[in-house]
Each structure stands twice: as C-alpha cells, then as structure tokens.
Design a protein around this motif. Sequence first.
Motif, PDB file in Angstrom:
ATOM      1  N   MET A   1       0.845  -1.201   0.000  1.00  9.71           N
ATOM      2  CA  MET A   1       0.000   0.000   0.000  1.00  9.71           C
ATOM      3  C   MET A   1       0.873   1.241   0.000  1.00  9.71           C
ATOM      4  N   THR A   2       0.572   2.176  -0.873  1.00  6.56           N
ATOM      5  CA  THR A   2       1.367   3.389  -0.980  1.00  6.56           C
ATOM      6  C   THR A   2       0.934   4.426   0.055  1.00  6.56           C
ATOM      7  N   ASP A   3       1.901   5.176   0.606  1.00  4.00           N
ATOM      8  CA  ASP A   3       1.641   6.199   1.615  1.00  4.00           C
ATOM      9  C   ASP A   3       1.549   7.574   0.965  1.00  4.00           C
ATOM     10  N   ILE A   4       0.427   8.245   1.180  1.00  7.02           N
ATOM     11  CA  ILE A   4       0.156   9.538   0.548  1.00  7.02           C
ATOM     12  C   ILE A   4      -0.204  10.556   1.616  1.00  7.02           C
ATOM     13  N   VAL A   5       0.404  11.743   1.540  1.00  5.39           N
ATOM     14  CA  VAL A   5       0.033  12.854   2.402  1.00  5.39           C
ATOM     15  C   VAL A   5      -0.604  13.931   1.534  1.00  5.39           C
ATOM     16  N   VAL A   6      -1.708  14.483   2.007  1.00  6.82           N
ATOM     17  CA  VAL A   6      -2.371  15.591   1.328  1.00  6.82           C
ATOM     18  C   VAL A   6      -2.244  16.828   2.211  1.00  6.82           C
ATOM     19  N   LEU A   7      -1.654  17.883   1.667  1.00  7.58           N
ATOM     20  CA  LEU A   7      -1.598  19.182   2.337  1.00  7.58           C
ATOM     21  C   LEU A   7      -2.551  20.099   1.586  1.00  7.58           C
ATOM     22  N   GLY A   8      -3.683  20.445   2.214  1.00  8.99           N
ATOM     23  CA  GLY A   8      -4.638  21.232   1.455  1.00  8.99           C
ATOM     24  C   GLY A   8      -5.903  21.568   2.212  1.00  8.99           C
ATOM     25  N   SER A   9      -6.924  21.897   1.447  1.00 11.40           N
ATOM     26  CA  SER A   9      -8.155  22.487   1.985  1.00 11.40           C
ATOM     27  C   SER A   9      -9.197  21.446   2.351  1.00 11.40           C
ATOM     28  N   ILE A 127       5.398  14.304   6.093  1.00 10.80           N
ATOM     29  CA  ILE A 127       5.648  14.354   4.649  1.00 10.80           C
ATOM     30  C   ILE A 127       6.820  13.456   4.278  1.00 10.80           C
ATOM     31  N   ALA A 128       7.880  13.503   5.067  1.00 10.71           N
ATOM     32  CA  ALA A 128       9.092  12.728   4.766  1.00 10.71           C
ATOM     33  C   ALA A 128       8.830  11.223   4.759  1.00 10.71           C
ATOM     34  N   ALA A 129       7.846  10.782   5.551  1.00 12.66           N
ATOM     35  CA  ALA A 129       7.557   9.349   5.655  1.00 12.66           C
ATOM     36  C   ALA A 129       6.674   8.838   4.525  1.00 12.66           C
ATOM     37  N   ALA A 130       6.210   9.742   3.661  1.00  8.56           N
ATOM     38  CA  ALA A 130       5.266   9.362   2.597  1.00  8.56           C
ATOM     39  C   ALA A 130       5.982   9.029   1.299  1.00  8.56           C
ATOM     40  N   ASP A 131       5.246   8.395   0.391  1.00 13.61           N
ATOM     41  CA  ASP A 131       5.726   8.170  -0.973  1.00 13.61           C
ATOM     42  C   ASP A 131       5.385   9.366  -1.868  1.00 13.61           C
ATOM     43  N   THR A 132       4.229   9.989  -1.588  1.00 10.40           N
ATOM     44  CA  THR A 132       3.712  11.059  -2.444  1.00 10.40           C
ATOM     45  C   THR A 132       3.073  12.147  -1.597  1.00 10.40           C
ATOM     46  N   LEU A 133       3.285  13.407  -2.005  1.00  9.96           N
ATOM     47  CA  LEU A 133       2.605  14.553  -1.414  1.00  9.96           C
ATOM     48  C   LEU A 133       1.697  15.161  -2.470  1.00  9.96           C
ATOM     49  N   LEU A 134       0.413  15.352  -2.118  1.00  8.82           N
ATOM     50  CA  LEU A 134      -0.538  16.010  -3.008  1.00  8.82           C
ATOM     51  C   LEU A 134      -0.791  17.430  -2.522  1.00  8.82           C
ATOM     52  N   LEU A 135      -0.731  18.384  -3.460  1.00  5.89           N
ATOM     53  CA  LEU A 135      -0.912  19.802  -3.152  1.00  5.89           C
ATOM     54  C   LEU A 135      -1.920  20.429  -4.102  1.00  5.89           C
ATOM     55  N   ALA A 254      -1.994   4.913  -8.100  1.00 10.69           N
ATOM     56  CA  ALA A 254      -1.469   4.075  -9.185  1.00 10.69           C
ATOM     57  C   ALA A 254       0.035   4.255  -9.352  1.00 10.69           C
ATOM     58  N   LEU A 255       0.494   5.504  -9.327  1.00 10.42           N
ATOM     59  CA  LEU A 255       1.930   5.756  -9.463  1.00 10.42           C
ATOM     60  C   LEU A 255       2.692   5.234  -8.252  1.00 10.42           C
ATOM     61  N   GLY A 256       2.107   5.395  -7.070  1.00  9.91           N
ATOM     62  CA  GLY A 256       2.763   4.899  -5.860  1.00  9.91           C
ATOM     63  C   GLY A 256       2.920   3.395  -5.852  1.00  9.91           C
ATOM     64  N   GLU A 257       2.001   2.723  -6.546  1.00 10.67           N
ATOM     65  CA  GLU A 257       2.081   1.266  -6.645  1.00 10.67           C
ATOM     66  C   GLU A 257       3.012   0.818  -7.760  1.00 10.67           C
ATOM     67  N   GLY A 258       3.603   1.777  -8.476  1.00  7.23           N
ATOM     68  CA  GLY A 258       4.574   1.448  -9.506  1.00  7.23           C
ATOM     69  C   GLY A 258       3.994   1.158 -10.868  1.00  7.23           C
ATOM     70  N   ARG A 259       2.738   1.528 -11.098  1.00  6.37           N
ATOM     71  CA  ARG A 259       2.161   1.298 -12.427  1.00  6.37           C
ATOM     72  C   ARG A 259       2.801   2.244 -13.435  1.00  6.37           C
ATOM     73  N   PRO A 260       3.055   1.791 -14.653  1.00  3.40           N
ATOM     74  CA  PRO A 260       3.579   2.683 -15.695  1.00  3.40           C
ATOM     75  C   PRO A 260       2.601   3.829 -15.941  1.00  3.40           C
ATOM     76  N   MET A 261       3.108   4.971 -16.385  1.00  9.76           N
ATOM     77  CA  MET A 261       2.260   6.144 -16.547  1.00  9.76           C
ATOM     78  C   MET A 261       1.041   5.893 -17.435  1.00  9.76           C
ATOM     79  N   PRO A 262       1.155   5.228 -18.600  1.00 16.51           N
ATOM     80  CA  PRO A 262      -0.048   5.006 -19.412  1.00 16.51           C
ATOM     81  C   PRO A 262      -1.136   4.249 -18.651  1.00 16.51           C
ATOM     82  N   GLU A 263      -0.750   3.201 -17.928  1.00 18.69           N
ATOM     83  CA  GLU A 263      -1.735   2.434 -17.161  1.00 18.69           C
ATOM     84  C   GLU A 263      -2.281   3.258 -16.000  1.00 18.69           C
ATOM     85  N   ALA A 264      -1.395   4.011 -15.339  1.00 19.92           N
ATOM     86  CA  ALA A 264      -1.831   4.838 -14.210  1.00 19.92           C
ATOM     87  C   ALA A 264      -2.859   5.872 -14.659  1.00 19.92           C
ATOM     88  N   LEU A 265      -2.634   6.499 -15.811  1.00 19.01           N
ATOM     89  CA  LEU A 265      -3.565   7.491 -16.323  1.00 19.01           C
ATOM     90  C   LEU A 265      -4.907   6.856 -16.693  1.00 19.01           C
TER      91      LEU A 265
END
Length: 297
Positions: A1-9, A127-135, A254-265
């Motif tokens: 499972m990929t770790d994601i942090v969201v900084l936002g509203s 944030i440092a412990a995550a795979d991805t940060l969403l802004l 999808a990207l955090g799980e390592g899927r190629p960009m075409p498949e992730a999109l």
Amino acid sequence: MTDIVVLGSTNMDLVTYVAKAPQRGETVMGREFRTVPGGKGANQAIAAARAGGNVSMIGAVGNDAFGTRLRSTLEHSGVDTDDLRTVEGPSGTAHIVVDDEGGNAIVVIPGANGTLDHLSPGDEGVIAAADTLLLQLEIPVAAVLAGAQAAHRHDVRTILTPSPAQPLPDELFAAVDLLVPNEHEATTLTGRTDPREAAVGLLDLVPAVVVTLGAAGSLYVSRDTDPLTVPAPKVTAVDSTGAGDTFVGALAVALGEGRPMPEALAWAAEAAALSVTREGATVSMPYRPEIEERHAS
C-alpha cells in the motif's frame, strides 16, 4: 500500500442543482440543495484512500458544525486526521451551482483554510515518511511552497494541482515533480490556449505535466518521453464536481504502486468517469473494487 500525504483544503460544499446556471443579474429556480463535505485537499485525500492508498491529511477546519462533519467524513473514508487542526472561526465553504449537463461553477470562501500559511512542528516528518505529497491552491501559497520544499528535501514525489489558477513562484515549480492542471489552468499558467502547446510550455517549469481534458481524457508530457493522450471512458455525466480531484487521488495511488504512466492514467480516468455518473464530490468517489472492475472490463 502506498503512503500519501495531502496538504490542502477542507470545505463544506453548498451545492445547488439547476436546469441551467444563472447569468449575471438573472434569478433561476433550483430543484435541490445539498451540503456535501469537500475541498480540493479533502477530495483528493478521500479519493486516494478509497482507491487503496494509506492517506494522511494536513489541513485545518473551524470549530463549527461543518468542521466536525468534515473531520468525521475524512475519518470514515479511512483518512488519518491526526494533523488536521481545529481553529477558531468558520470552516471553509464552497458555493457550487450544478446544471443539468453536469457542468459547475464554484465560489470558494477559505475560512479555516486561510490560517494554514505554514507547516507546523511535525508536518515535515509526516511528509518525509510518505511516498507522495498532493498539493492544491485553496490554502495560502506559503504553506504549499513549504510543503513542496519539504517533500523535495526528502525525495518524496510531489504532485501539484494548480487550482484555483494563479501566478506561482518559480521556487514552487522547482520543487514539483508532476503538475496536473486542467485546460483552463494550463492556459492561465502559460497564456497558450492549445492544451498540447500549454503542456509543452510548462516543461520549462516542471519535469512532467498531465493536462486533464474532461470528456476528452488527459494529455501527458514529460522531458523524457513523447506526448501521450489517454482517452476518457464514455459515460453519461450527472455531476462533474470533484472529478479532477478523483483523477489526481487515483493517479497518486497508481503511481505509488509502480504502475507505468499510461496504465496509471487509464486507471485514474476510470475512477474519474465513475465519479461523474453520481451527484456530489466526495460522496461520488469510487472505491478500489469498482475501479478495478471497470478497468478490467
């Protein structure tokens, strides 16, 4: 499972449904009104959690009834809210008009989100412990910049949705790995109306760009690959509110799980397509089994 942090509203969406949106000075009759938890940050957090990510939310809500409901909605969707602060005053609100074609117009009042102008102690560690940060840009740009730079220091993938569209500092672009504007936002940032020209122009600022094109799908460009267009699934749209955030949340998973960009999109497009067939933002976002089933078919 990929770790994601969201900084936002986080906002409470005050949604009015009408046959046709009013023009300036015009009054129309609506058919329904709803209060729906939302905000671009919360939307992306919930979308990512439902898509299978391990998600934490950094943000702020007011000490009002909306704030209580916003926190509860995030937690019910599996989002960690330990770093979602409660501040004095009202929560953010978004005033949304949705027409019968599924289009929308939105006015956002920041409320508690306006207090989120810096990182608090401990935020950088999250944030440092995550795979991805969403802004996104419904909180002060100072906090967005601080979050992006923190992620950059720790080699965390940073995805920025530049909405609401506005001029941004070069230091922010320098800390972003993937920019995901819609057509309007890409034009605002570059002055170019053609999506492909705008996307290519943005490569002067960031290494990779996905321009979302609504029913036409998405366009991916990067400094290392040829442009790629991924079509959107054909569905009957009921309400497009939150579709872009659903796309970004699912794409991050999808990207955090390592899927190629075409498949992730393509996978993210299936999630967004499911969301527009239902009314509301967070309430319309699909769960992972739904996305997988549609993607497999």
